[in-house]
Motif scaffolding. Sequence first.
Motif, PDB file in Angstrom:
ATOM      1  N   VAL A  35       0.850  -1.186   0.000  1.00 25.03           N
ATOM      2  CA  VAL A  35       0.000   0.000   0.000  1.00 25.03           C
ATOM      3  C   VAL A  35       0.889   1.241   0.000  1.00 25.03           C
ATOM      4  N   ARG A  36       0.363   2.314  -0.554  1.00 27.64           N
ATOM      5  CA  ARG A  36       1.082   3.592  -0.501  1.00 27.64           C
ATOM      6  C   ARG A  36       0.749   4.317   0.791  1.00 27.64           C
ATOM      7  N   ILE A  37       1.777   4.708   1.540  1.00 27.62           N
ATOM      8  CA  ILE A  37       1.644   5.618   2.672  1.00 27.62           C
ATOM      9  C   ILE A  37       2.352   6.904   2.244  1.00 27.62           C
ATOM     10  N   PRO A  38       1.614   7.986   1.974  1.00 29.63           N
ATOM     11  CA  PRO A  38       2.211   9.144   1.295  1.00 29.63           C
ATOM     12  C   PRO A  38       3.043  10.048   2.202  1.00 29.63           C
ATOM     13  N   TRP A  39       4.165   9.509   2.672  1.00 30.91           N
ATOM     14  CA  TRP A  39       5.112  10.298   3.458  1.00 30.91           C
ATOM     15  C   TRP A  39       6.211  10.802   2.530  1.00 30.91           C
ATOM     16  N   GLU A  40       6.270  12.105   2.356  1.00 32.90           N
ATOM     17  CA  GLU A  40       7.279  12.745   1.528  1.00 32.90           C
ATOM     18  C   GLU A  40       8.209  13.535   2.435  1.00 32.90           C
ATOM     19  N   PRO A  41       9.427  13.053   2.665  1.00 32.13           N
ATOM     20  CA  PRO A  41      10.307  13.704   3.641  1.00 32.13           C
ATOM     21  C   PRO A  41      10.817  15.060   3.171  1.00 32.13           C
ATOM     22  N   PRO A  42      10.714  16.089   4.002  1.00 33.33           N
ATOM     23  CA  PRO A  42      11.251  17.404   3.630  1.00 33.33           C
ATOM     24  C   PRO A  42      12.751  17.391   3.391  1.00 33.33           C
ATOM     25  N   SER A  43      13.457  16.439   3.986  1.00 33.37           N
ATOM     26  CA  SER A  43      14.896  16.348   3.757  1.00 33.37           C
ATOM     27  C   SER A  43      15.214  15.987   2.304  1.00 33.37           C
ATOM     28  N   LEU A  44      14.276  15.359   1.630  1.00 37.33           N
ATOM     29  CA  LEU A  44      14.470  14.959   0.242  1.00 37.33           C
ATOM     30  C   LEU A  44      13.803  15.929  -0.727  1.00 37.33           C
ATOM     31  N   VAL A  45      12.627  16.428  -0.340  1.00 37.88           N
ATOM     32  CA  VAL A  45      11.866  17.361  -1.173  1.00 37.88           C
ATOM     33  C   VAL A  45      11.652  18.642  -0.369  1.00 37.88           C
ATOM     34  N   PRO A  46      12.460  19.657  -0.566  1.00 37.12           N
ATOM     35  CA  PRO A  46      12.304  20.899   0.203  1.00 37.12           C
ATOM     36  C   PRO A  46      10.896  21.460   0.063  1.00 37.12           C
ATOM     37  N   GLY A  47      10.345  21.844   1.203  1.00 33.05           N
ATOM     38  CA  GLY A  47       9.006  22.391   1.204  1.00 33.05           C
ATOM     39  C   GLY A  47       7.907  21.371   1.395  1.00 33.05           C
ATOM     40  N   ALA A  48       8.259  20.084   1.424  1.00 30.39           N
ATOM     41  CA  ALA A  48       7.243  19.060   1.665  1.00 30.39           C
ATOM     42  C   ALA A  48       6.639  19.261   3.055  1.00 30.39           C
ATOM     43  N   GLY A  49       5.371  18.968   3.179  1.00 26.35           N
ATOM     44  CA  GLY A  49       4.658  19.234   4.423  1.00 26.35           C
ATOM     45  C   GLY A  49       4.945  18.230   5.521  1.00 26.35           C
ATOM     46  N   ARG A  50       4.844  18.693   6.777  1.00 25.88           N
ATOM     47  CA  ARG A  50       5.016  17.838   7.946  1.00 25.88           C
ATOM     48  C   ARG A  50       3.721  17.638   8.723  1.00 25.88           C
ATOM     49  N   ALA A  51       2.677  18.381   8.362  1.00 26.59           N
ATOM     50  CA  ALA A  51       1.472  18.409   9.201  1.00 26.59           C
ATOM     51  C   ALA A  51       0.808  17.046   9.313  1.00 26.59           C
ATOM     52  N   LEU A  52       0.919  16.221   8.277  1.00 23.18           N
ATOM     53  CA  LEU A  52       0.229  14.938   8.277  1.00 23.18           C
ATOM     54  C   LEU A  52       1.044  13.814   8.902  1.00 23.18           C
ATOM     55  N   LEU A  53       2.226  14.108   9.412  1.00 27.71           N
ATOM     56  CA  LEU A  53       3.087  13.046   9.907  1.00 27.71           C
ATOM     57  C   LEU A  53       2.425  12.170  10.977  1.00 27.71           C
ATOM     58  N   PRO A  54       1.734  12.719  12.000  1.00 29.75           N
ATOM     59  CA  PRO A  54       1.080  11.836  12.976  1.00 29.75           C
ATOM     60  C   PRO A  54       0.068  10.888  12.327  1.00 29.75           C
ATOM     61  N   MET A  55      -0.721  11.397  11.379  1.00 28.88           N
ATOM     62  CA  MET A  55      -1.675  10.545  10.680  1.00 28.88           C
ATOM     63  C   MET A  55      -0.965   9.471   9.868  1.00 28.88           C
ATOM     64  N   LEU A  56       0.139   9.836   9.225  1.00 28.04           N
ATOM     65  CA  LEU A  56       0.859   8.875   8.411  1.00 28.04           C
ATOM     66  C   LEU A  56       1.501   7.784   9.255  1.00 28.04           C
ATOM     67  N   LEU A  57       1.983   8.131  10.438  1.00 27.86           N
ATOM     68  CA  LEU A  57       2.536   7.119  11.338  1.00 27.86           C
ATOM     69  C   LEU A  57       1.445   6.159  11.791  1.00 27.86           C
ATOM     70  N   TRP A  58       0.266   6.703  12.096  1.00 23.22           N
ATOM     71  CA  TRP A  58      -0.876   5.852  12.459  1.00 23.22           C
ATOM     72  C   TRP A  58      -1.255   4.951  11.288  1.00 23.22           C
ATOM     73  N   LEU A  59      -1.263   5.512  10.081  1.00 23.76           N
ATOM     74  CA  LEU A  59      -1.629   4.749   8.897  1.00 23.76           C
ATOM     75  C   LEU A  59      -0.635   3.613   8.657  1.00 23.76           C
ATOM     76  N   ARG A  60       0.620   3.866   8.892  1.00 19.17           N
ATOM     77  CA  ARG A  60       1.620   2.818   8.715  1.00 19.17           C
ATOM     78  C   ARG A  60       1.416   1.690   9.729  1.00 19.17           C
ATOM     79  N   ARG A  61       1.069   2.048  10.963  1.00 18.56           N
ATOM     80  CA  ARG A  61       0.800   1.010  11.966  1.00 18.56           C
ATOM     81  C   ARG A  61      -0.434   0.196  11.590  1.00 18.56           C
TER      82      ARG A  61
END
Length: 272
Positions: free
Chosen positions: A156-182
Amino acid sequence: MTARVILNADDLGLAPEVNDAIEQAHREGVLTSASLMVGEPAAAAGVALARRNPGLAVGLHLTLTDGTPSLPPGRIPALVRPDGRFRDDMAGLGLALAVSGAARAQLRAEIAAQFAAFRATGLACDHLNAHKHYHLHPVIAGIAFAEAARQGIRAVRIPWEPPSLVPGAGRALLPMLLWLRRLAARHGLRAPDRVVGLRWTGAFTTKRLAAILPQLPAGVTEIYLHPATAGGFPGAAPGYRYAEELAALTDPRVRAAAARHRTGGYATMLAA
């Protein structure tokens, strides 16, 4: 660990312009994977495309907004507009799914119907993701991931785009994405370590793709694009630079950069 890359195109089956671009990008370029919208007008042609290109991994692009349902609209009134297409007010529909048991029952039936439609194609389902990443909604994720597990799908795709790789990528959804991965892990679903394509959606140019490939760290990265031979087709997103994304996937600089990595579909890359 080496860098492994999934180069995916969303929206297979949406329109002939999309299908033609996906086939060209696979045969002449670096595209290794595509995600099928089973209810859209060019879905049957997309299935035929997949059959004549067995090296292209194909998964389900679960569509619950801005698209055509698999069930008759009268069976899922909470999910559709008066014209029978899915609602495009994602926030309003998301609220209805949260508070209405009837809406959730209709959602469960529609998700099952889309999985059944994919199964009827006879194609192996390489992965699951969702149109406009609507599986970020916890109700949709819970139902879709459980159904994927029942169907034997393992990626499955978990759409985490790291700002370290893509400047300006958002961090706001990180808690949701961690939950989604679990949640995915509880259902036996694996996901790429990271995704690239959110910030540049509709504008993933040759310059960007050629620049990002040499920077990829070890592990599995999914890069997704929206190629088409031209815009202006029914269902096209305003402002998307479809032909430029096709050009990126077939550019010699991109082919050279991609050749330095292991590439393939979700199942192949996640099993490596």
